[in-house]
Design a protein around this motif. Structure first.
Motif, short mmCIF file in Angstrom:
data_model
loop_
_atom_site.label_atom_id
_atom_site.label_comp_id
_atom_site.label_asym_id
_atom_site.label_seq_id
_atom_site.Cartn_x
_atom_site.Cartn_y
_atom_site.Cartn_z
N THR A 85 0.95 -0.92 0.43
CA THR A 85 0.36 0.18 0.25
C THR A 85 0.78 0.38 -0.19
O THR A 85 1.65 1.38 0.99
N VAL A 86 0.40 2.34 -1.00
CA VAL A 86 1.10 3.31 -0.84
C VAL A 86 0.09 4.26 -0.50
O VAL A 86 -0.34 4.91 -0.81
N THR A 87 0.99 4.92 0.54
CA THR A 87 -0.11 6.22 1.42
C THR A 87 0.34 7.30 1.08
O THR A 87 0.02 8.23 2.35
N GLY A 88 1.75 7.20 1.58
CA GLY A 88 2.46 8.90 0.64
C GLY A 88 3.51 8.51 -0.46
O GLY A 88 4.07 7.75 -0.70
N PHE A 89 3.32 9.72 -1.01
CA PHE A 89 3.48 10.24 -2.21
C PHE A 89 3.67 11.87 -2.83
O PHE A 89 3.01 12.61 -2.80
N ASP A 90 4.42 12.28 -3.70
CA ASP A 90 4.83 13.13 -4.32
C ASP A 90 4.35 13.04 -5.61
O ASP A 90 4.69 12.22 -6.48
N GLY A 91 3.72 14.16 -5.51
CA GLY A 91 3.01 14.65 -7.23
C GLY A 91 2.11 14.10 -7.98
O GLY A 91 1.11 13.22 -6.47
N GLU A 92 1.01 13.63 -8.66
CA GLU A 92 -0.09 13.41 -8.67
C GLU A 92 0.50 11.94 -10.29
O GLU A 92 0.28 12.64 -10.68
N PRO A 93 -0.68 11.27 -9.30
CA PRO A 93 -0.70 9.67 -10.55
C PRO A 93 -1.72 9.84 -11.65
O PRO A 93 -2.15 10.71 -11.59
#
Length: 134
Positions: A85-93
């Motif tokens: 699960t990816v709950t933190g990310f930079d940018g907009e998928p």
């Protein structure tokens, strides 16, 4: 039996997951999937996840947690899915490789819209959601 190791990211935000449409000319084409890709020789699944999500959906992961490990035999190929699960990310998928992508409410994840190996991912997600909301 030789397995193809694949890192899979379930990108989560506000009770929604980001999904991508498989190209019709690919294995299991025309189905929605959680983004990811093959683990390269000598690469850890976590490293592969970061690389693949950057390539496929143009995000940099900042927080991911192991969700489930799935081994699935499609008959013509066997995959081992390392699912996070990816709950933190930079940018907009976004579909960075030209594929369609969309945010889908977790309640709307339908088995029939995904490759068979993804059913266990949906089940694991639902179980996790049930735990966090109770």
């Amino acid at each position: 039996m030789k397995y193809i190791d694949v890192a899979v990211g379930v990108i989560l935000r506000d009770n929604q997951a980001f999904v991508c449409l498989r190209a019709s000319d690919k294995h299991q084409g025309g189905k929605w999937e959680f983004p990811g890709g093959k683990v390269e020789p000598g690469e850890s699944p976590e490293l592969a996840l970061g690389r693949e999500l950057q390539e496929e959906v143009a995000i940099v992961t900042t927080q991911c947690d192991s969700l489930i490990l799935i081994e699935h035999d499609y008959g013509d190929k066997c995959v081992r899915l390392h699912v996070y699960t990816v709950t933190g990310f930079d940018g907009e998928p976004t579909g960075a490789e030209g594929q369609s992508g969309k945010w889908l409410a977790l309640d709307n994840l339908n088995y029939d819209d995904f490759p068979a190996a993804n059913r266990e991912i949906i089940d694991a997600l639902m179980a996790q959601q049930a735990k966090t909301t109770s």
